[in-house]
Design an enzyme around this catalytic site. Sequence first.
Site, PDB file in Angstrom:
ATOM      1  N   GLU A  32     -71.192  38.556  56.439  1.00 15.71           N
ATOM      2  CA  GLU A  32     -71.338  40.021  56.396  1.00 15.71           C
ATOM      3  C   GLU A  32     -70.317  40.703  55.492  1.00 15.71           C
ATOM      4  O   GLU A  32     -70.574  41.762  54.952  1.00 15.71           O
ATOM      5  CB  GLU A  32     -71.254  40.592  57.822  1.00 15.71           C
ATOM      6  N   LYS A  87     -71.267  33.602  66.316  1.00 13.26           N
ATOM      7  CA  LYS A  87     -70.207  32.594  66.225  1.00 13.26           C
ATOM      8  C   LYS A  87     -70.056  31.880  67.562  1.00 13.26           C
ATOM      9  O   LYS A  87     -70.479  32.381  68.603  1.00 13.26           O
ATOM     10  CB  LYS A  87     -68.868  33.277  65.870  1.00 13.26           C
ATOM     11  N   ASP A 123     -73.702  36.172  59.515  1.00 10.67           N
ATOM     12  CA  ASP A 123     -72.243  36.008  59.624  1.00 10.67           C
ATOM     13  C   ASP A 123     -71.552  36.086  58.262  1.00 10.67           C
ATOM     14  O   ASP A 123     -70.328  36.175  58.189  1.00 10.67           O
ATOM     15  CB  ASP A 123     -71.929  34.678  60.320  1.00 10.67           C
ATOM     16  N   ASP A 149     -60.556  40.624  61.338  1.00  4.01           N
ATOM     17  CA  ASP A 149     -61.447  40.662  60.184  1.00  4.01           C
ATOM     18  C   ASP A 149     -61.360  41.993  59.420  1.00  4.01           C
ATOM     19  O   ASP A 149     -62.128  42.241  58.498  1.00  4.01           O
ATOM     20  CB  ASP A 149     -62.897  40.391  60.631  1.00  4.01           C
ATOM     21  N   ASP A 158     -65.863  40.706  64.144  1.00  6.22           N
ATOM     22  CA  ASP A 158     -66.937  39.890  63.573  1.00  6.22           C
ATOM     23  C   ASP A 158     -67.441  38.877  64.602  1.00  6.22           C
ATOM     24  O   ASP A 158     -66.881  37.798  64.762  1.00  6.22           O
ATOM     25  CB  ASP A 158     -66.430  39.158  62.313  1.00  6.22           C
ATOM     26  N   LYS A 217     -61.632  44.552  53.169  1.00  2.00           N
ATOM     27  CA  LYS A 217     -62.708  44.254  54.114  1.00  2.00           C
ATOM     28  C   LYS A 217     -62.342  44.851  55.464  1.00  2.00           C
ATOM     29  O   LYS A 217     -61.268  44.591  55.998  1.00  2.00           O
ATOM     30  CB  LYS A 217     -62.914  42.740  54.237  1.00  2.00           C
ATOM     31  N   ARG A 227     -69.140  39.998  52.526  1.00  2.00           N
ATOM     32  CA  ARG A 227     -69.553  40.147  51.130  1.00  2.00           C
ATOM     33  C   ARG A 227     -70.605  41.244  50.975  1.00  2.00           C
ATOM     34  O   ARG A 227     -70.713  41.859  49.920  1.00  2.00           O
ATOM     35  CB  ARG A 227     -70.071  38.795  50.602  1.00  2.00           C
TER      36      ARG A 227
END
Length: 411
Positions: A259, A187, A257, A198, A180, A175, A261
Amino acid sequence: PVRRAAAAAVRRARDLGAASIAVFMPPDGLSPRERAQAVVEGAWLGTYRFEKYLKEKNSKVVRSLTLLEPDRRSAAGAREGLRLGRVWAEATCLTRDLVNEPANVVTPTFLAGRAGEIAKEGGLTLKILERDDCATMGMGAYVGVAQGSQEPPKFIHLTYKPKSRARRRVVIIGKGITFDSGGLDLKTADGMLRMKDDMAGAAAVLGLFQALPRLKPRVEVHGLIAATENMPSGTAQRPGDIVRAMNGLTVEIGNTDAEGRLTLADALSYAVKHIEPDEMIDMATLTGAVVIALGQGVSGLMASSDDLAARVLGAADVAGERTWRLPLHDEYKDGLKSDVADLNNISSQRGAGAIVAALFMREFTGGVPWAHLDIAGTAFTERELPLGPKGGTGVTVRTLLAYVAALDGRR
Ligand code: BES
Ligand code: ZN
Ligand code: ZN
C-alpha cells in the site's frame, strides 16, 4: 565517534545519578562547531526516553549540560554547534515520539493536528486535503488504500519559504500509514506487531519541519504526507481492483499490503504537478525486502539521479546515519506488468523487492530527480543502540537536515 562517545559518557553519568554534566572533548579532526554539535547530539539522543505511559518514570534525568571549550577563539563556533546540535536532536526526538506513540493515538487526524502545531509555531504554510478533495484531484491510488478505514485520511502539505530568494525548491515526502494491517491481504500476527511504525517517514517530515524555521536555510522546502490507515473491512480495497493515480496511470492491485507505494505514487504525482520541484526525496518503511538486503542498521537508497544520490549519501555521512545505494535495474520493471492495467503494484518475479518497489514509484516522478530512502529496517530498533533506546530511531531527520544545509551552502 564523538557523537557516540558523548552519548555513552552522558548516559553513564546520568545513570550514576549526575543531574548536571560538563563535557570536555579534546580537539581532534573536527572544527569546534562540528565537535560541539556532535557532543550535544550524542548527549541528547543518547539520553532520550519514551515513558509517557509509564506510572513509574525514571528519576534519573540530566538537567544541564555544559561544554568546556578552553580555547577562546573556538567559543563562537562551539556556541553555534551547541545550538545546531540541540535543534537537530530535538527534531529527531519529535520523530521518535511520534513513532513510539501507538496507532490508536497517532491517526491521520492526529498527524494533521501535529502538522498544524508545527506550522503555527514556525510560521509555516499548511494545507490539508480531505478524502473528497483527494478523490476530486484524481488521487485514486491513495484514496483506494484509505477506503477500508474508519479513520478519515489526511493529505498534509507543509511549506517552508525563506525570507530571501530561495536557491532551490525541494519536496520531502514521508510514508504515512498510521497502521498497516495489510488490508484484505492481512498480515500475520507477527508481521503486524510493529506496524504502528509505518508512519516513520511521515514523522521524519514533521521533525524536519520543526527544525527548518529555527535554522532558516535559503531553500524552499515542501513536506508531503499522504496519511491513512491500511485496514480490512467491508469497504476495503480488494485484490484485483484497478485504480487510477493522479498522473493518469492505472494500477491493478496485486496485493493490498503493498500500500505504501500506492500512497506515495499520488504524493509524487501531486508534487510534480502542483509544486514543480527541482528535486524530491521520500522516506518510507516500504519493504521487508530491504531488511533482508541490508539488515536493521542500514537504510536503502534508490535514486533516479546520480548527482542527487551522491548528495544524499554525503548528507547521511555527515549525520552518521548508515545508508547504502541499491541499483534501479531497469529490467526488473518487467515484473510489474499487468494484463489489465498500466502497472501492477507487485511484481510477478522473485527477489529484489526493495528495488521493484522503487521502480514502481519512479513511474510517478515525471522525470524530476528523485531519491527514495527505504527505512523499513532502520526506523525502529528492537535493541538499544549507541544513540538511543529500543523503539523509534528518528532515522533520516538528521540526514535531511544535512542535505538542506548543503543546499543552503553554509552550515
Ligand atoms: N509496511 C510494510 C513494509 C515493512 C515490513 C516495514 C517490515 C517494516 C517492517 C509494507 O507496506 C509491506 O507490507 N510491504 C510488503 C510488500 C509486498 C506485499 C510486495 C512486504 O515487504 O512484504
Ligand atoms: Zn503493507
Ligand atoms: Zn506499509
